[in-house]
Design an enzyme around this catalytic site. Structure first.
Site, mmCIF file in Angstrom:
data_model
loop_
_atom_site.group_PDB
_atom_site.id
_atom_site.type_symbol
_atom_site.label_atom_id
_atom_site.label_comp_id
_atom_site.label_asym_id
_atom_site.label_seq_id
_atom_site.Cartn_x
_atom_site.Cartn_y
_atom_site.Cartn_z
ATOM 1 N N PHE A 69 0.866 -1.184 0.000
ATOM 2 C CA PHE A 69 0.000 0.000 0.000
ATOM 3 C C PHE A 69 0.899 1.229 0.000
ATOM 4 O O PHE A 69 2.033 1.173 0.474
ATOM 5 C CB PHE A 69 -0.875 -0.006 1.260
ATOM 6 N N LEU A 83 -15.093 4.723 -5.133
ATOM 7 C CA LEU A 83 -13.633 4.599 -5.094
ATOM 8 C C LEU A 83 -13.099 3.597 -6.118
ATOM 9 O O LEU A 83 -13.598 2.478 -6.214
ATOM 10 C CB LEU A 83 -13.238 4.133 -3.690
ATOM 11 N N ARG A 130 -3.512 10.152 6.613
ATOM 12 C CA ARG A 130 -3.653 8.747 6.989
ATOM 13 C C ARG A 130 -3.019 7.856 5.930
ATOM 14 O O ARG A 130 -3.153 8.109 4.738
ATOM 15 C CB ARG A 130 -5.125 8.410 7.098
ATOM 16 N N ARG A 132 -1.089 9.734 -2.357
ATOM 17 C CA ARG A 132 -2.444 10.178 -2.680
ATOM 18 C C ARG A 132 -2.562 11.684 -2.827
ATOM 19 O O ARG A 132 -3.207 12.179 -3.759
ATOM 20 C CB ARG A 132 -3.415 9.751 -1.571
ATOM 21 N N GLU A 191 -6.266 2.104 -5.251
ATOM 22 C CA GLU A 191 -4.890 2.308 -5.665
ATOM 23 C C GLU A 191 -4.364 1.157 -6.507
ATOM 24 O O GLU A 191 -3.455 1.325 -7.307
ATOM 25 C CB GLU A 191 -4.020 2.420 -4.403
ATOM 26 N N HIS A 233 -9.087 11.125 -2.110
ATOM 27 C CA HIS A 233 -8.534 10.011 -2.876
ATOM 28 C C HIS A 233 -8.467 10.447 -4.328
ATOM 29 O O HIS A 233 -9.435 11.003 -4.847
ATOM 30 C CB HIS A 233 -9.417 8.764 -2.725
ATOM 31 N N HIS A 245 -12.257 11.378 1.055
ATOM 32 C CA HIS A 245 -12.170 9.947 1.337
ATOM 33 C C HIS A 245 -12.124 9.639 2.830
ATOM 34 O O HIS A 245 -12.705 8.665 3.284
ATOM 35 C CB HIS A 245 -10.923 9.394 0.659
ATOM 36 N N GLN A 303 -8.668 13.938 3.914
ATOM 37 C CA GLN A 303 -7.952 13.227 2.848
ATOM 38 C C GLN A 303 -8.837 13.058 1.611
ATOM 39 O O GLN A 303 -10.001 12.677 1.722
ATOM 40 C CB GLN A 303 -7.523 11.839 3.338
#
Ligand SMILES: Cc1cc2nc3c(=O)[nH]c(=O)nc-3n(C[C@H](O)[C@H](O)[C@H](O)COP(=O)(O)OP(=O)(O)OC[C@H]3O[C@@H](n4cnc5c(N)ncnc54)[C@H](O)[C@@H]3O)c2cc1C
Ligand code: SF4
Ligand code: SF4
Ligand code: FES
Lengths: 324, 560
Positions: free
Chosen positions: B113, B238, B375, B272, B241, B228, B340, B226
């Site tokens: 990630f 969404l 985050r 991001r 990623e 995305h 997000h 945040q």
């Protein structure tokens, strides 16, 4: 992106038990692009036309299981059913609450019957308290074991299958497709210590009431394929117990029925299972099904996957095998 | 009146974990949730949950990555505790019944990630959140507790300096009721619906934050929001990623892979915030596509070939086909950034304690803070479980010795007077119009790029909307499932939170993590390495600041 629109006509079931003597259908017409989900349209109706329309929804992405309803008579998720194909096929979009659960208001049903059946199958791992995980292994599960769980964990508890199931309609004691698929999830879990017990206890008023019509699998938006999981459970139940339950006899009848005709005739099956006298008692169910779902009796459906049937024969044929 | 020792509000992962901990500590527990527990938004998380369990990984690198990811606004003591708990938490969830994906050798499978030094994100196919939610609900089902299902909490009652209970609306009967409680845990999840473009579910309206704020609790670091980078254009669903991880390209309207300009080394794999800002710049400078849903860029997977797209990116294919009418094997996906995750929330310490005795919070509703200004993916599912448990333990301890709650006969009457007024009005505005304008305002003025003029304009507009909201009208006169009333309640909650976000963003004259000020593009540790605390006053939020918990990680520039 192309933005052609269609004039979509919605006939929405409206009913507020406190104020309305009986349900009515309200017509709303909106110009929308064909890939608009029915949920989006209903939310636009709420925001722009009629804020009193009641429905359940949350994720708008087919993952929370809130928005199942009858759309042109099929149990579907409103957030993933597009208006274009519905309009093309039916010329309008009839939106109604799910079946087999009492209506609270408009499109909102009381899901208590659904959750009661979920609770009934004891949906939790029953571990050996002294050894919560299988012994002598570096990990609790092998990749092969995890493969057994391909379908069932996808379930989002939307109850579309429950709404579509004729056996639920006929007999409120029937656990319904979702609960049985959930049961399967525990029966194949190598960590669970109650496989046999679960398979024995699900037979009375349970497993064998399934009519194998596959309507649940057709309705399921997550491809859990409950009717196939129920078939697997039946196989395992026979292996555990032998043909003692009425249900297992039902399976024997089922076999004869199939080998003769290659199709399933529900009424004939009921007679074979309970005998002509026993039939009287069970007829209630059969008749209820026939009354409410005439197609079940009228046209016997061809069964998919002949190999699966072979497995059932094998399980039935010589001596019942030992349980897992 | 209903009465319980510990009441947990919210039944997502954080709420369920808190309830389990409180039951295990021997307390009598109730859960109040506006959705059936299994319909909570936690179920939507696809990617996975972080834990440094592999031999090559270490808890220390997880700590370091999280501290750095937070842009040094995360509390290092809390982060250290959090990362140490990760391994045991994942194992516990497996024992509860969660079925994780496995590597060929039988160990837990892990994926990479963004922002992590090692592949440490443990997953269950593409539905990790659902798998955790199911496993925890199954485990909790073996315990005794009361469930108020489809009840919306509208108030926390505080008297004599401590929590006495709640007011809540039973959707099904349409009745408001008092629930007295010694301790209350708020685990109401995200607040993304303050924005129009958000990956969050419709239910993510920040109710817990708003009721805590009204009751006198601090909201912490609310300006850190945040975004995305890749959400589907119209619905903001969404696109994970994974699409870029597998080699997807981002292209503008001239066909350029524009990330080459913004992150020449890692291109589409930049973090991001960097990718989100790049997309917005392309569109703002006229190099994007435009359409009825605004500007956008293309995410392309076509060059990866049908085989790879369908096998590796199955869920993305499903989402595109079901929700955008697009086949990513042959067509580009129109994407634009969307809200997000809220790094901010009800201010707590790592035991979930707020500044109000008897009030606790955990999960996305809370701000401990471990995410700081930004985050990392995979850390928030872990947060719900680690700090959900802590909050449950702390609430149980407190309830064991707290005096019996004292609700007054007038609490219900007073707490619901406004709702009755809305329903008896003959003129006034529908809440959905106000909500839509609030969402547009936040998208436009308090989004990814911020500056003083925009923030002032945003604040002005939010305050006008608050005035209009004072005359909100509920036309639906039925009691059962009155969503019109619920919309009005939620809109009021979100307007309060929107104001706190704008005020905090306006005051913070630096750029850090997800908060990017074009007029103050640099991080300013001397002045701003501190948490924002907002307290409600009749004039609006009153800001104060608190130091960041520090152990051993020196602030450095955050480059990837
Ligand atoms: C699309 C998406 C993908 C994500 N993927 C990941 C990922 O891969 N990894 C990761 O770590 N994180 C991920 N996240 C973030 C993560 O999923 C959330 O932060 C986390 O699940 C929040 O859990 P929670 O328990 O705090 O809240 P939720 O699960 O949202 O639960 C909130 C609960 O509160 C209840 N509630 C709310 N308001 C009220 C009220 N007024 N009264 C009563 N009850 C109320 C709701 O009914 C619900 O039960 C993702 C988020 C999104 C949106
Ligand atoms: S196959 Fe069985 S469970 Fe499925 S719908 Fe038909 S009767 Fe119901
Ligand atoms: S099995 Fe399928 S249709 Fe039935 S509840 Fe689960 S997801 Fe819905
Ligand atoms: S709104 Fe969640 S499944 Fe449709």
């Amino acid at each position: 992106m192309s933005e052609s629109t269609v004039a979509a006509a919605f006939d929405v079931y409206r009913y507020d038990p406190a104020h309305d003597a009986k349900p009515r259908y309200q017509r709303y017409t909106l110009n929308l692009s064909p890939h608009t989900p029915v949920l989006t349209a209903l939310l636009r109706i709420r925001a722009e036309v009629d804020p009193s329309l009641a429905l359940r929804y949350s994720c708008r992405s087919a993952i929370c299981g809130s928005c199942a309803m009858q759309i042109n008579s099929k149990s579907r998720l409103a957030c993933e059913t597009h208006i274009g194909p519905e309009m093309a096929r039916h010329g309008r979009i009839v939106v109604e609450p799910m079946r087999n659960q009492p209506v609270l208001r408009d499109l909102v049903v009381d899901q208590a019957p659904f959750w009661r059946q979920y609770d009934r199958i004891e949906p939790h791992l029953r571990l050996d308290p002294a050894h919560p995980m299988p012994e002598g292994r570096p990990t609790p599960m092998t990749p092969e074991e995890v493969d057994r769980f391909k379908e069932t964990p996808r379930c989002i508890a939307c109850a579309a299958c429950f709404s579509a199931c004729p056996a639920v309609e006929a007999d409120p004691e029937f656990p319904g497709p979702m609960a049985l698929a959930k049961l399967y999830r525990f029966v194949v879990d190598p960590r669970d210590r109650a496989h046999q017990d679960r398979l024995v206890r699900i037979q009375p008023n349970g497993l064998w009431l399934c009519l194998r019509c596959h309507l649940c699998t057709e309705a399921c938006p997550k491809d859990v394929r409950p009717s196939e999981r129920i078939r697997d459970l039946k196989e395992m139940a026979i292996a555990v117990q032998g043909a003692t339950e009425n249900g297992s006899r039902h399976a024997v009848g089922f076999k004869e029925n199939i080998s003769e005709r290659g199709v399933l005739n529900e009424m004939r099956l009921v007679r074979q299972t309970y005998g002509t006298v026993g039939l009287v008692g069970q007829l209630g169910q059969g008749l209820k099904i026939v009354r409410k779902k005439p197609e079940v009796a009228r046209k016997p459906h061809p069964i998919e996957g002949v190999d699966e049937l072979e497995k059932i024969y094998a399980a039935l044929d010589p001596e019942p095998k030992e349980g897992p | 009146m209903r009465r319980h020792e510990v009441v947990v509000v919210g039944a997502g992962l954080a709420g369920q974990r808190a309830a389990l901990a409180a039951v295990e500590a021997g307390r009598e527990v109730a859960i109040v949730s506006k959705l059936h527990p299994l319909r909570s938004h936690s179920g939507a998380a696809q990617g996975g949950i972080n834990a440094a369990v592999g031999a090559e990984d270490s808890v220390d690198t997880h700590i370091y990555d999280t501290v750095k990811g937070s842009d040094y606004l995360g509390d290092q003591d809390a982060i250290e505790f959090f990362c140490r708990e990760a391994g045991p938490t994942v194992v516990e969830m497996e024992h509860f019944g969660t079925i994780f994906s496995r590597a060929p050798d039988g160990s837990l499978a892990r994926r990479a990630f963004g922002g992590a030094g090692f592949p440490r994100t443990i997953y269950a196919a593409d539905r990790t959140g659902l798998a955790l939610l199911q496993g925890l609900w199954e485990r909790l089902g073996t315990e005794r507790f009361t469930l108020y299902q489809e009840w919306d909490v509208t108030d926390v009652v505080v008297r004599d300096g401590r929590v006495q209970g709640l007011l809540a609306l039973d959707r099904r009967r349409g009745e408001f009721e008092e629930i007295a409680a010694k301790a209350v845990v708020l685990a109401t999840g995200p607040a993304g619906r303050i924005y129009g473009r958000t990956t969050n579910a419709h239910s993510c309206t920040g109710d817990g934050l708003a009721v805590a704020y009204s009751a006198g609790a601090f909201l912490k670091d609310m300006e850190f929001v945040q975004f995305h980078p890749t959400a589907l254009l119209e619905t903001s669903i969404l696109i994970t990623e994974g699409a870029r991880g597998e080699g997807g390209y981002l292209r503008n309207a001239s066909g350029d892979r524009f990330m080459a300009k913004y992150a020449p080394h890692v291109l589409e794999l930049a973090s991001r915030d960097v990718v989100s800002r790049a997309i917005v710049t392309e569109v703002q400078e006229g190099r994007g596509f435009s359409g009825p849903y605004g500007g956008y860029v293309h995410l392309e997977l076509m060059h990866l070939g049908q085989e790879k797209v369908e096998s590796r990116l199955q869920e993305i294919c499903d989402y595109c086909r079901h929700f955008a009418g697009i086949d990513p094997v042959t067509q580009p996906i129109p994407v634009y950034p969307a809200q997000h995750y809220m790094m901010g929330g009800v201010g707590t310490n790592s035991r979930g304690e707020t500044n109000l005795p008897g009030l606790y919070s955990a999960g996305e509703a809370a701000c401990v803070s471990i995410h700081g200004a930004n985050r990392l993916g995979g850390n928030s599912l872990l947060e719900t479980l680690v700090f959900g448990k802590q909050a449950g333990v702390a609430a149980a301890e407190y309830a064991a010795t707290a005096p019996a709650p004292a609700m007054h006969a007038t609490d219900l009457e007073e707490g619901t007077a406004a709702f009755r007024a809305w329903s008896s009005r003959t003129d006034g505005e529908d809440p959905s119009a106000i909500r839509n304008e609030m969402q547009q305002t936040m998208d436009r003025y308090v989004g990814i790029y911020r500056n003083e003029a925009d923030l002032l304009e945003g604040l002005k507009r939010i305050r006008v909307l608050k005035q209009r909201y004072a005359k909100v009208r509920v036309v639906d006169q039925s009691r059962v499932f009155n969503l019109n009333l619920i919309d009005a309640i939620e809109t009021g909650h979100m307007l309060d939170l929107a104001e706190v976000i704008v005020v905090g963003a306006y005051a913070r004259t630096e750029s850090r993590g997800a908060h990017y000020r074009t007029d103050y593009p640099k991080r300013d540790d001397a002045k701003w390495m501190r948490h924002t605390l907002a307290k409600r006053t009749p004039e609006g939020p009153n800001l104060s600041y608190a130091p960041v918990g520090y152990t051993r990680w020196e602030p450095k520039e955050r480059v990837y």
